[in-house]
Enzyme design. Sequence first.
Site, PDB file in Angstrom:
ATOM      1  N   LYS A  99      24.608  50.875 -31.573  1.00 21.99           N
ATOM      2  CA  LYS A  99      23.875  50.084 -31.197  1.00 21.99           C
ATOM      3  C   LYS A  99      22.481  49.655 -31.757  1.00 21.99           C
ATOM      4  CE  LYS A  99      27.914  49.082 -27.920  1.00 21.99           C
ATOM      5  NZ  LYS A  99      27.645  49.359 -26.594  1.00 21.99           N
ATOM      6  N   ARG A 116      49.025  48.951 -34.362  1.00 28.19           N
ATOM      7  CA  ARG A 116      49.931  50.405 -34.895  1.00 28.19           C
ATOM      8  C   ARG A 116      51.231  50.152 -34.236  1.00 28.19           C
ATOM      9  NH1 ARG A 116      46.384  54.660 -32.655  1.00 28.19           N
ATOM     10  NH2 ARG A 116      46.079  53.342 -30.880  1.00 28.19           N
ATOM     11  N   GLY A 155      27.841  43.853 -26.367  1.00 28.97           N
ATOM     12  CA  GLY A 155      29.346  42.999 -25.676  1.00 28.97           C
ATOM     13  C   GLY A 155      28.827  41.660 -25.381  1.00 28.97           C
TER      14      GLY A 155
HETATM   15  P1  NAP Z   1      41.193  48.618 -28.657  1.00 26.72           P
HETATM   16  O1  NAP Z   1      42.347  48.408 -27.491  1.00 26.72           O
HETATM   17  O2  NAP Z   1      42.175  50.328 -28.221  1.00 26.72           O
HETATM   18  O3  NAP Z   1      42.526  48.569 -29.339  1.00 26.72           O
HETATM   19  C1  NAP Z   1      42.740  48.674 -30.982  1.00 26.72           C
HETATM   20  C2  NAP Z   1      43.860  48.108 -31.559  1.00 26.72           C
HETATM   21  O4  NAP Z   1      43.855  48.693 -33.170  1.00 26.72           O
HETATM   22  C3  NAP Z   1      45.028  48.405 -31.566  1.00 26.72           C
HETATM   23  O5  NAP Z   1      45.635  47.013 -31.194  1.00 26.72           O
HETATM   24  C4  NAP Z   1      45.682  49.534 -31.867  1.00 26.72           C
HETATM   25  O6  NAP Z   1      46.752  48.979 -32.463  1.00 26.72           O
HETATM   26  C5  NAP Z   1      44.294  49.169 -33.313  1.00 26.72           C
HETATM   27  N1  NAP Z   1      45.272  50.716 -33.855  1.00 26.72           N
HETATM   28  C6  NAP Z   1      44.529  51.766 -33.445  1.00 26.72           C
HETATM   29  N2  NAP Z   1      44.144  52.111 -35.050  1.00 26.72           N
HETATM   30  C7  NAP Z   1      44.967  52.105 -35.724  1.00 26.72           C
HETATM   31  C8  NAP Z   1      45.815  52.547 -36.779  1.00 26.72           C
HETATM   32  N3  NAP Z   1      45.514  53.469 -37.574  1.00 26.72           N
HETATM   33  N4  NAP Z   1      46.745  51.996 -37.276  1.00 26.72           N
HETATM   34  C9  NAP Z   1      46.790  50.125 -37.261  1.00 26.72           C
HETATM   35  N5  NAP Z   1      45.992  49.303 -36.391  1.00 26.72           N
HETATM   36  C10 NAP Z   1      44.954  50.674 -35.294  1.00 26.72           C
HETATM   37  O7  NAP Z   1      40.328  48.807 -29.042  1.00 26.72           O
HETATM   38  P2  NAP Z   1      39.284  47.862 -28.356  1.00 26.72           P
HETATM   39  O8  NAP Z   1      38.558  48.511 -27.200  1.00 26.72           O
HETATM   40  O9  NAP Z   1      39.700  46.753 -28.317  1.00 26.72           O
HETATM   41  O10 NAP Z   1      37.741  47.914 -29.308  1.00 26.72           O
HETATM   42  C11 NAP Z   1      38.362  47.122 -31.025  1.00 26.72           C
HETATM   43  C12 NAP Z   1      36.972  47.823 -31.600  1.00 26.72           C
HETATM   44  O11 NAP Z   1      35.851  46.939 -31.100  1.00 26.72           O
HETATM   45  C13 NAP Z   1      35.936  48.950 -31.489  1.00 26.72           C
HETATM   46  O12 NAP Z   1      35.593  48.915 -32.693  1.00 26.72           O
HETATM   47  C14 NAP Z   1      34.887  49.213 -30.266  1.00 26.72           C
HETATM   48  O13 NAP Z   1      34.111  49.792 -30.216  1.00 26.72           O
HETATM   49  C15 NAP Z   1      34.669  47.420 -30.303  1.00 26.72           C
HETATM   50  N6  NAP Z   1      34.397  47.241 -28.868  1.00 26.72           N
HETATM   51  C16 NAP Z   1      35.132  46.806 -27.849  1.00 26.72           C
HETATM   52  C17 NAP Z   1      34.436  46.324 -27.092  1.00 26.72           C
HETATM   53  C18 NAP Z   1      35.171  46.790 -25.752  1.00 26.72           C
HETATM   54  O14 NAP Z   1      34.536  46.310 -24.596  1.00 26.72           O
HETATM   55  N7  NAP Z   1      36.634  47.594 -25.549  1.00 26.72           N
HETATM   56  C19 NAP Z   1      33.237  45.974 -26.502  1.00 26.72           C
HETATM   57  C20 NAP Z   1      32.667  46.003 -27.886  1.00 26.72           C
HETATM   58  C21 NAP Z   1      32.638  46.135 -29.280  1.00 26.72           C
HETATM   59  P3  NAP Z   1      48.461  49.682 -30.778  1.00 26.72           P
HETATM   60  O15 NAP Z   1      47.496  48.415 -29.742  1.00 26.72           O
HETATM   61  O16 NAP Z   1      49.211  49.137 -31.127  1.00 26.72           O
HETATM   62  O17 NAP Z   1      47.474  50.867 -30.250  1.00 26.72           O
HETATM   63  N1  HSE Z   2      32.028  51.326 -24.968  1.00 31.99           N
HETATM   64  C1  HSE Z   2      31.062  49.919 -24.613  1.00 31.99           C
HETATM   65  C2  HSE Z   2      30.677  50.265 -23.613  1.00 31.99           C
HETATM   66  C3  HSE Z   2      32.379  48.075 -25.507  1.00 31.99           C
HETATM   67  O1  HSE Z   2      31.291  50.545 -22.490  1.00 31.99           O
HETATM   68  O2  HSE Z   2      29.762  49.567 -24.125  1.00 31.99           O
HETATM   69  C4  HSE Z   2      31.272  47.757 -25.845  1.00 31.99           C
HETATM   70  O3  HSE Z   2      30.647  48.022 -26.590  1.00 31.99           O
END
Ligand code: NAP
Ligand code: HSE
Length: 436
Positions: A205, A45, A134
Amino acid sequence: MKPVNVGLLGLGTVGGGTVNVLKRNGEEIARRAGRGIEIVHASARDLNKPRICDTAGMQLTNDANEVVDNPEVQVVVELIGGDSLALELVMRAIDNGKHVVTANKALIAKHGNEIFAKAQEKGVMVAFEAAVAGGIPIIKALREGLAANRIEWLAGIINGTGNFILTEMRDKGRDFEDVLKEAQELGYAEADPTFDVEGIDAAHKLTILASIAFGIPLQFDKAFTEGITQITREDVEYAEELGYRIKHLGVSRRTENGVELRVHPTLIPERRLIANVDGVMNAVLVKGDAVGPTLYYGAGAGDEPTASAVVADLVDVVRALTSDPENRVPHLAFQPDAIEDIGILPMAEIETAYYLRMQTEDRPGVLADITRIIGDQGISIEAFIQKEPEEEGANVTLIMLTHRVREQNMEQAIGEVEALDCVVGKITRIRMETLK
Ligand code: NAP
Ligand code: HSE
């Protein structure tokens, strides 16, 4: 051979972790995949935000459509999250004939049926290992490693944030809000953390796991979800006194009448391995008829553990690029025309054991009234504790563990017991599983 070109949507926690892992281990990954894997185009973004990864050498944009439409990109990795923009982008990528890797459980649980149908029509792969638990390769284990088995049930701690909160509250006496804030800072929590603490993320999940285990369509709207916000320190302590741990569990079981699909706080005997899975770690217990019980353990959230699963999917996709689409591992483990629409069992019909905690007046006959109502519903009591009142004449706390009973009988009993004059306030009810 030329490297495979990847387009990355999202440079946050998981996107950044994916870039770092690919950069650090690129050579070894190429030896496994048979070709290099290169991120050529990435979107976020706000392009001025500081990143946890080095984006040198990538074309950057704040318009994700540019990545999805880039003819040089062969595989799109969706790490934005949510299920509106992500759905549009994934469908557009598939339409453009690109393979997709995603960590987005909300997207797969809610729209997986249509996404996979479109992917099959277009002959492309959609890989989603990182969407569940994860870094644990549970999708691969269920879909491939356990393919010989009739899966009977599975149960898992599948939300890292929730498990981290419960563990810190129990071990360090920390406040719920304080631990949740730390989980957000560590990048574990969802953009909307109520998804973590109310069990919605775990239900996403579990929906995916149940489909793969039993060969049923994704049916997120039928999952039962109860969060951890009502768990108190005293329940954690009473459970421990009785030899149990409270974990936020997703349970799915095949029964004669349908499939159970439920997420709720659960008492588990403390001697079970899964009861000792703490912090951000996740674990999934799967019972197959041939293999017996198997347990999968690892980090459930965080940048590099999740990137580990994303990159493993990329390697799988690269290895299968030249394979005949008909001979690839089916998205939901079973061939699309062999998916059976077995119903999801309503919560009232499920059978489980229970922990009950209630406050009552301290006078003769109270216990008899309560046990009569419970007995009339066919519920038998396994253990019982009465706590001494804190002062003369004060109310007492009763804690009961019951044997297995149908949820609707328990609901009826709770309603009748709460209506007694001698019972003060609401009864706390936590389901209990032995996981034998
Ligand atoms: P995050 O840190 O919030 O990253 C999201 C990314 O998407 C950011 O780079 C953001 O840009 C971009 N973004 C958000 N809204 C957008 C939009 N409208 N247009 C274009 N880009 C946009 O999220 P995350 O934790 O990495 O999670 C990403 C995915 O992985 C999610 O589906 C989550 O459920 C999944 N997941 C996460 C984890 C975890 O441990 N975090 C584990 C397993 C799965 P900016 O950086 O510029 O804001
Ligand atoms: N928010 C999620 C968790 C990220 O805490 O398990 C991994 O899917």
